[in-house]
Design a protein around this motif. Structure first.
Motif, mmCIF file in Angstrom:
data_model
loop_
_atom_site.group_PDB
_atom_site.id
_atom_site.type_symbol
_atom_site.label_atom_id
_atom_site.label_comp_id
_atom_site.label_asym_id
_atom_site.label_seq_id
_atom_site.Cartn_x
_atom_site.Cartn_y
_atom_site.Cartn_z
ATOM 1 N N LEU A 83 0.807 -1.181 -0.098
ATOM 2 C CA LEU A 83 0.019 0.002 0.063
ATOM 3 C C LEU A 83 0.712 1.113 0.071
ATOM 4 N N ILE A 84 2.090 1.167 0.560
ATOM 5 C CA ILE A 84 2.992 2.270 0.525
ATOM 6 C C ILE A 84 4.273 1.545 -0.077
ATOM 7 N N ASP A 85 4.899 2.318 -0.769
ATOM 8 C CA ASP A 85 6.411 2.100 -1.588
ATOM 9 C C ASP A 85 6.973 3.288 -2.048
ATOM 10 N N ASP A 86 8.039 3.610 -1.121
ATOM 11 C CA ASP A 86 8.692 4.834 -1.440
ATOM 12 C C ASP A 86 9.321 4.825 -2.943
ATOM 13 N N SER A 87 9.600 3.937 -3.414
ATOM 14 C CA SER A 87 10.350 3.586 -4.894
ATOM 15 C C SER A 87 9.321 3.938 -5.799
ATOM 16 N N ALA A 88 8.111 3.340 -5.802
ATOM 17 C CA ALA A 88 7.152 3.614 -6.621
ATOM 18 C C ALA A 88 6.604 5.014 -6.724
ATOM 19 N N PHE A 89 6.432 5.430 -5.440
ATOM 20 C CA PHE A 89 5.823 6.827 -5.111
ATOM 21 C C PHE A 89 7.181 8.110 -5.831
ATOM 22 N N ALA A 90 8.378 7.779 -5.616
ATOM 23 C CA ALA A 90 9.135 8.588 -6.127
ATOM 24 C C ALA A 90 9.280 8.562 -7.671
ATOM 25 N N HIS A 91 9.224 7.378 -8.282
ATOM 26 C CA HIS A 91 9.295 7.472 -9.661
ATOM 27 C C HIS A 91 8.149 8.176 -10.150
ATOM 28 N N GLU A 92 6.986 7.907 -9.500
ATOM 29 C CA GLU A 92 5.568 8.838 -10.265
ATOM 30 C C GLU A 92 5.775 10.181 -9.890
ATOM 31 N N TRP A 93 6.207 10.571 -8.738
ATOM 32 C CA TRP A 93 6.374 12.108 -8.382
ATOM 33 C C TRP A 93 7.296 12.670 -9.322
ATOM 34 N N VAL A 94 8.395 12.016 -9.805
ATOM 35 C CA VAL A 94 9.505 12.560 -10.805
ATOM 36 C C VAL A 94 8.913 12.652 -12.253
ATOM 37 N N ARG A 95 8.075 11.569 -12.514
ATOM 38 C CA ARG A 95 7.310 11.400 -13.914
ATOM 39 C C ARG A 95 6.327 12.483 -13.988
ATOM 40 N N GLN A 96 5.560 12.697 -13.178
ATOM 41 C CA GLN A 96 4.445 13.512 -13.172
ATOM 42 C C GLN A 96 4.900 15.085 -12.899
ATOM 43 N N ARG A 97 5.717 15.296 -11.987
ATOM 44 C CA ARG A 97 6.091 16.950 -11.579
ATOM 45 C C ARG A 97 6.957 17.221 -12.762
ATOM 46 N N ALA A 98 7.822 16.553 -13.303
ATOM 47 C CA ALA A 98 8.507 17.211 -14.388
ATOM 48 C C ALA A 98 7.723 17.311 -15.746
ATOM 49 N N ALA A 99 6.802 16.636 -16.123
ATOM 50 C CA ALA A 99 5.928 16.548 -17.136
ATOM 51 C C ALA A 99 5.017 17.797 -16.858
ATOM 52 N N ARG A 100 4.341 17.950 -15.949
ATOM 53 C CA ARG A 100 3.131 18.583 -15.618
ATOM 54 C C ARG A 100 3.476 19.926 -15.070
ATOM 55 N N ARG A 101 4.495 20.030 -14.347
ATOM 56 C CA ARG A 101 4.892 21.376 -13.578
ATOM 57 C C ARG A 101 6.303 21.676 -14.213
ATOM 58 N N GLY A 102 7.069 21.215 -14.976
ATOM 59 C CA GLY A 102 8.215 21.663 -15.551
ATOM 60 C C GLY A 102 9.447 21.742 -14.488
ATOM 61 N N LYS A 103 9.388 20.746 -13.671
ATOM 62 C CA LYS A 103 10.532 20.926 -12.439
ATOM 63 C C LYS A 103 11.839 20.390 -13.182
ATOM 64 N N SER A 104 12.855 20.849 -12.647
ATOM 65 C CA SER A 104 14.182 20.150 -12.904
ATOM 66 C C SER A 104 14.408 19.054 -12.024
ATOM 67 N N SER A 105 15.259 18.159 -12.371
ATOM 68 C CA SER A 105 15.804 17.269 -11.415
ATOM 69 C C SER A 105 16.201 17.651 -9.960
ATOM 70 N N ARG A 106 16.867 18.796 -9.933
ATOM 71 C CA ARG A 106 17.457 19.388 -8.821
ATOM 72 C C ARG A 106 15.941 19.581 -7.904
ATOM 73 N N ALA A 107 15.174 20.444 -8.162
ATOM 74 C CA ALA A 107 13.890 20.867 -7.441
ATOM 75 C C ALA A 107 13.075 19.657 -7.112
ATOM 76 N N LEU A 108 13.140 18.420 -8.011
ATOM 77 C CA LEU A 108 12.608 17.303 -7.625
ATOM 78 C C LEU A 108 13.089 16.497 -6.607
ATOM 79 N N ASP A 109 14.553 16.508 -6.601
ATOM 80 C CA ASP A 109 15.190 15.957 -5.431
ATOM 81 C C ASP A 109 14.939 16.378 -4.135
ATOM 82 N N LEU A 110 14.756 17.855 -4.092
ATOM 83 C CA LEU A 110 14.744 18.614 -2.985
ATOM 84 C C LEU A 110 13.136 18.330 -2.538
ATOM 85 N N GLU A 111 12.260 18.240 -3.241
ATOM 86 C CA GLU A 111 10.892 17.839 -2.962
ATOM 87 C C GLU A 111 10.726 16.480 -2.349
ATOM 88 N N LEU A 112 11.506 15.531 -2.978
ATOM 89 C CA LEU A 112 11.567 14.215 -2.624
ATOM 90 C C LEU A 112 12.015 14.055 -1.072
#
Length: 196
Positions: A83-112
């Motif tokens: 029901l919780i899986d940090d790896s799956a969560f992080a992969h999906e977070w990066v995929r969605q936030r990069a595509a929809r919000r235009g975030k850099s990997s640096r910003a995504l790393d800080l969010e995670l």
């Protein structure tokens, strides 16, 4: 065919009877299960809203004044059951936030990181973004900002002012100064060419 062990069956039957009577046994902890039930309910409600990291979910539950030990028990159970899986969560977070919000990997790393995701899990999730992906994302953000320019700048000062806005939009999404400046110029110059 295996014949059930009569001793095990007797123990299981006794445990079931104790559970039904609300008593604690070696197999069932009725009081413990009742204490965990509201935690499970709240956790499932939070997960129903959106996926969350384990640390983020734990923080929300502890802040809701649930016993931290019981929260950890529930979260361990959730992890075992997928029901919780940090790896799956992080992969999906990066995929969605990069595509929809235009975030850099640096910003995504800080969010995670702020969501309590472990460094090695963050690195693995961020590996799905290549340098060319980042440049494409940055260019899309810059082009969107440049579309707001309605007429070509009349002089260098006006050009620099518009460029600063575009570079600022990229910087707020975590893109480096050099990339932001290069891509910002490219997007602004393309927009000026459209306007002339």
């Amino acid at each position: 065919m295996n014949t059930p062990d009569p001793d095990k069956l007797a123990k299981l039957q006794a445990a079931l009877e104790a559970y039904e009577a609300g008593e604690t046994s070696d197999l069932f902890d009725h009081a413990g299960e009742e204490a965990r039930a509201p935690i499970r309910k709240r956790a499932l409600g939070l997960l129903d809203q959106r996926a969350r990291s384990r640390a983020e979910l734990r923080e929300r539950l502890v802040n809701a004044e649930f016993d931290p030990e019981l929260v950890d028990d529930v979260l361990e159970s959730f992890e075992r059951n997928g029901l919780i899986d940090d790896s799956a969560f992080a992969h999906e977070w990066v995929r969605q936030r990069a595509a929809r919000r235009g975030k850099s990997s640096r910003a995504l790393d800080l969010e995670l990181r702020d969501k309590g995701v472990a460094p090695h899990v963050r690195a693995e999730a961020l590996s799905q973004l290549s340098q060319s992906d980042e440049e494409s994302i940055a260019l899309a953000v810059a082009e969107k900002k440049a579309r707001g320019v309605r007429e070509a700048p009349q002089d260098r000062a006006e050009y620099d002012k518009v460029l600063r806005r575009i570079v600022g939009a990229l910087a707020r999404r975590g893109f480096g100064a050099s990339m932001s400046l290069t891509i910002g110029r490219r997007a602004l110059d393309a927009r000026i060419a459209e306007l002339e």
